[in-house]
Design a protein around this motif. Structure first.
Motif, PDB file in Angstrom:
ATOM      1  N   ARG A   1      61.518   4.018 -79.446  1.00  0.00           N
ATOM      2  CA  ARG A   1      60.414   3.232 -78.872  1.00  0.00           C
ATOM      3  C   ARG A   1      59.844   3.907 -77.617  1.00  0.00           C
ATOM      4  N   LEU A   2      58.517   3.977 -77.594  1.00  0.00           N
ATOM      5  CA  LEU A   2      57.818   4.671 -76.508  1.00  0.00           C
ATOM      6  C   LEU A   2      58.177   4.158 -75.108  1.00  0.00           C
ATOM      7  N   PRO A   3      58.187   2.804 -74.866  1.00  0.00           N
ATOM      8  CA  PRO A   3      58.491   2.365 -73.492  1.00  0.00           C
ATOM      9  C   PRO A   3      59.894   2.762 -73.043  1.00  0.00           C
ATOM     10  N   VAL A   4      60.827   2.787 -73.981  1.00  0.00           N
ATOM     11  CA  VAL A   4      62.210   3.156 -73.637  1.00  0.00           C
ATOM     12  C   VAL A   4      62.273   4.643 -73.276  1.00  0.00           C
ATOM     13  N   MET A   5      61.603   5.466 -74.075  1.00  0.00           N
ATOM     14  CA  MET A   5      61.600   6.915 -73.814  1.00  0.00           C
ATOM     15  C   MET A   5      60.877   7.216 -72.496  1.00  0.00           C
ATOM     16  N   ALA A   6      59.760   6.514 -72.258  1.00  0.00           N
ATOM     17  CA  ALA A   6      58.993   6.745 -71.019  1.00  0.00           C
ATOM     18  C   ALA A   6      59.844   6.399 -69.797  1.00  0.00           C
ATOM     19  N   ARG A   7      60.624   5.313 -69.904  1.00  0.00           N
ATOM     20  CA  ARG A   7      61.476   4.911 -68.769  1.00  0.00           C
ATOM     21  C   ARG A   7      62.543   5.967 -68.507  1.00  0.00           C
ATOM     22  N   LEU A   8      63.165   6.442 -69.595  1.00  0.00           N
ATOM     23  CA  LEU A   8      64.199   7.480 -69.485  1.00  0.00           C
ATOM     24  C   LEU A   8      63.617   8.754 -68.857  1.00  0.00           C
ATOM     25  N   HIS A   9      62.438   9.170 -69.339  1.00  0.00           N
ATOM     26  CA  HIS A   9      61.835  10.409 -68.842  1.00  0.00           C
ATOM     27  C   HIS A   9      61.382  10.266 -67.389  1.00  0.00           C
ATOM     28  N   ALA A  10      60.884   9.083 -67.022  1.00  0.00           N
ATOM     29  CA  ALA A  10      60.462   8.868 -65.625  1.00  0.00           C
ATOM     30  C   ALA A  10      61.675   8.993 -64.695  1.00  0.00           C
ATOM     31  N   MET A  11      62.800   8.422 -65.124  1.00  0.00           N
ATOM     32  CA  MET A  11      64.028   8.520 -64.301  1.00  0.00           C
ATOM     33  C   MET A  11      64.457   9.979 -64.166  1.00  0.00           C
ATOM     34  N   ASN A  12      64.419  10.710 -65.291  1.00  0.00           N
ATOM     35  CA  ASN A  12      64.828  12.123 -65.254  1.00  0.00           C
ATOM     36  C   ASN A  12      63.887  12.953 -64.386  1.00  0.00           C
ATOM     37  N   LEU A  13      62.578  12.691 -64.524  1.00  0.00           N
ATOM     38  CA  LEU A  13      61.591  13.453 -63.745  1.00  0.00           C
ATOM     39  C   LEU A  13      61.810  13.264 -62.246  1.00  0.00           C
ATOM     40  N   ARG A  14      62.165  12.030 -61.839  1.00  0.00           N
ATOM     41  CA  ARG A  14      62.423  11.791 -60.405  1.00  0.00           C
ATOM     42  C   ARG A  14      63.566  12.689 -59.922  1.00  0.00           C
ATOM     43  N   THR A  15      64.500  13.021 -60.800  1.00  0.00           N
ATOM     44  CA  THR A  15      65.618  13.898 -60.412  1.00  0.00           C
ATOM     45  C   THR A  15      65.210  15.371 -60.461  1.00  0.00           C
ATOM     46  N   TRP A  16      64.681  15.844 -61.626  1.00  0.00           N
ATOM     47  CA  TRP A  16      64.476  17.300 -61.734  1.00  0.00           C
ATOM     48  C   TRP A  16      63.204  17.811 -61.053  1.00  0.00           C
ATOM     49  N   ARG A  17      62.371  16.935 -60.531  1.00  0.00           N
ATOM     50  CA  ARG A  17      61.175  17.426 -59.834  1.00  0.00           C
ATOM     51  C   ARG A  17      61.536  18.208 -58.571  1.00  0.00           C
ATOM     52  N   ARG A  18      62.783  18.069 -58.076  1.00  0.00           N
ATOM     53  CA  ARG A  18      63.219  18.817 -56.887  1.00  0.00           C
ATOM     54  C   ARG A  18      63.867  20.152 -57.252  1.00  0.00           C
ATOM     55  N   ASP A  19      63.986  20.433 -58.554  1.00  0.00           N
ATOM     56  CA  ASP A  19      64.592  21.689 -58.988  1.00  0.00           C
ATOM     57  C   ASP A  19      63.736  22.877 -58.501  1.00  0.00           C
ATOM     58  N   PRO A  20      64.365  23.966 -58.002  1.00  0.00           N
ATOM     59  CA  PRO A  20      63.597  25.087 -57.441  1.00  0.00           C
ATOM     60  C   PRO A  20      62.591  25.709 -58.425  1.00  0.00           C
ATOM     61  N   PHE A  21      62.965  25.837 -59.705  1.00  0.00           N
ATOM     62  CA  PHE A  21      62.048  26.408 -60.701  1.00  0.00           C
ATOM     63  C   PHE A  21      60.822  25.504 -60.867  1.00  0.00           C
ATOM     64  N   VAL A  22      61.061  24.196 -60.890  1.00  0.00           N
ATOM     65  CA  VAL A  22      59.974  23.224 -61.072  1.00  0.00           C
ATOM     66  C   VAL A  22      59.055  23.248 -59.845  1.00  0.00           C
ATOM     67  N   VAL A  23      59.649  23.270 -58.666  1.00  0.00           N
ATOM     68  CA  VAL A  23      58.864  23.280 -57.416  1.00  0.00           C
ATOM     69  C   VAL A  23      57.949  24.511 -57.385  1.00  0.00           C
ATOM     70  N   GLU A  24      58.441  25.624 -57.922  1.00  0.00           N
ATOM     71  CA  GLU A  24      57.658  26.870 -57.912  1.00  0.00           C
ATOM     72  C   GLU A  24      56.513  26.839 -58.934  1.00  0.00           C
ATOM     73  N   HIS A  25      56.729  26.131 -60.073  1.00  0.00           N
ATOM     74  CA  HIS A  25      55.762  26.226 -61.173  1.00  0.00           C
ATOM     75  C   HIS A  25      54.767  25.082 -61.284  1.00  0.00           C
ATOM     76  N   TRP A  26      55.075  23.897 -60.717  1.00  0.00           N
ATOM     77  CA  TRP A  26      54.140  22.781 -60.789  1.00  0.00           C
ATOM     78  C   TRP A  26      53.944  22.200 -59.404  1.00  0.00           C
ATOM     79  N   THR A  27      52.706  21.763 -59.122  1.00  0.00           N
ATOM     80  CA  THR A  27      52.471  21.179 -57.796  1.00  0.00           C
ATOM     81  C   THR A  27      53.048  19.767 -57.769  1.00  0.00           C
ATOM     82  N   GLN A  28      53.332  19.278 -56.543  1.00  0.00           N
ATOM     83  CA  GLN A  28      53.848  17.916 -56.411  1.00  0.00           C
ATOM     84  C   GLN A  28      52.792  16.921 -56.906  1.00  0.00           C
TER      85      GLN A  28
END
Ligand SMILES: C[S@@+](CC[C@H](N)C(=O)[O-])C[C@H]1O[C@@H](n2cnc3c(N)ncnc32)[C@H](O)[C@@H]1O
Length: 221
Positions: A161-188
């Protein structure tokens, strides 16, 4: 599958998979191990007789010494050398007659632009760290020369189900957005935008599904 004395959940998280495996297989003892203290704290909140949680890295030899005769690895997260090492270590730990089940993702398909972007970002980040998002496609090769013999490989289609997956991905994104590779390749700004789009999809009545294929490999010694 049969009667087991000790079952190990390698990467037990908050313990849901451990309790499920314990209920289904009914061994004398179930061990849940994880290297994240915060997950273990949650897992231990609901103590259960014959279920123990402990802090360990699943690829470490010393950990595998309380040997199990059945081990389950839900989501190996990548095809790195470390994953191969986990399989080698546990092949030694379980010994003759032992069994191992590994579950991994083979496919995540969606028409929703935010999810497409999310999966493409995760794929790039994992590739950078020598991992593969769709490692389920090559699961049969992962255990080569590890001592395990493949008994069965299943690819199961799931509609998540889309809402369940979106919730899971939003939680994960809040964590990995601080990863050094991510910080280098995508703007905040780009990541804020992606997070906002994912959060908008989390409403319970959001229609739609993510088409997923889950690989499940069953190995024996
Ligand atoms: C995708 S989660 C799965 C959690 C749980 N088994 C489930 O299915 O709900 C993967 C878990 O493995 C843990 N993990 C990752 N690498 C690990 C390692 N090297 N040793 C032990 N645990 C690890 C993470 O902390 C996380 O809790």
């Amino acid at each position: 599958m049969g009667d087991y004395t000790t079952v190990a959940d390698l990467g037990c998280g908050p313990g849901y998979s451990t309790r499920l495996v314990h209920r289904v297989l009914r061994p004398a003892l179930t061990l849940g191990l994880d290297n994240a203290a915060s997950h273990l704290e949650l897992a231990r909140r609901e103590p259960l007789a014959a279920v123990r949680f402990f802090a360990a890295r699943r690829h470490a030899h010393a950990v595998a010494s309380p040997s199990a005769d059945f081990a389950i690895l839900p989501f190996l997260a990548g095809s790195s050398e470390r994953s191969r090492r986990v399989l080698r270590v546990w092949a030694e730990a379980v010994g003759p007659g032992g069994q191992l089940v590994v579950q991994e993702t083979s496919e995540l398909a969606t028409d929703v632009p935010a999810l497409k972007r999310y999966y493409s970002h995760v794929e790039a980040m994992q590739a950078h760290y020598g991992q593969a998002l769709y490692v389920g496609r090559t699961l049969d090769r992962l255990a080569e020369k590890s001592g395990w013999h493949l008994r069965e490989l299943r690819q199961t289609r799931l509609a998540l189900r889309l809402p369940v997956m979106a919730r899971l991905h939003a939680m994960n994104l809040r964590t990995w957005r601080r990863d050094p590779f991510v910080v280098e390749h995508w703007t905040q700004g780009e990541l804020d935008q992606l997070l906002a789009e994912l959060e908008a999809l989390t409403k319970e009545d959001t229609p739609g599904v993510v088409h997923s294929v889950l690989a499940e490999a069953h190995w024996v010694i």
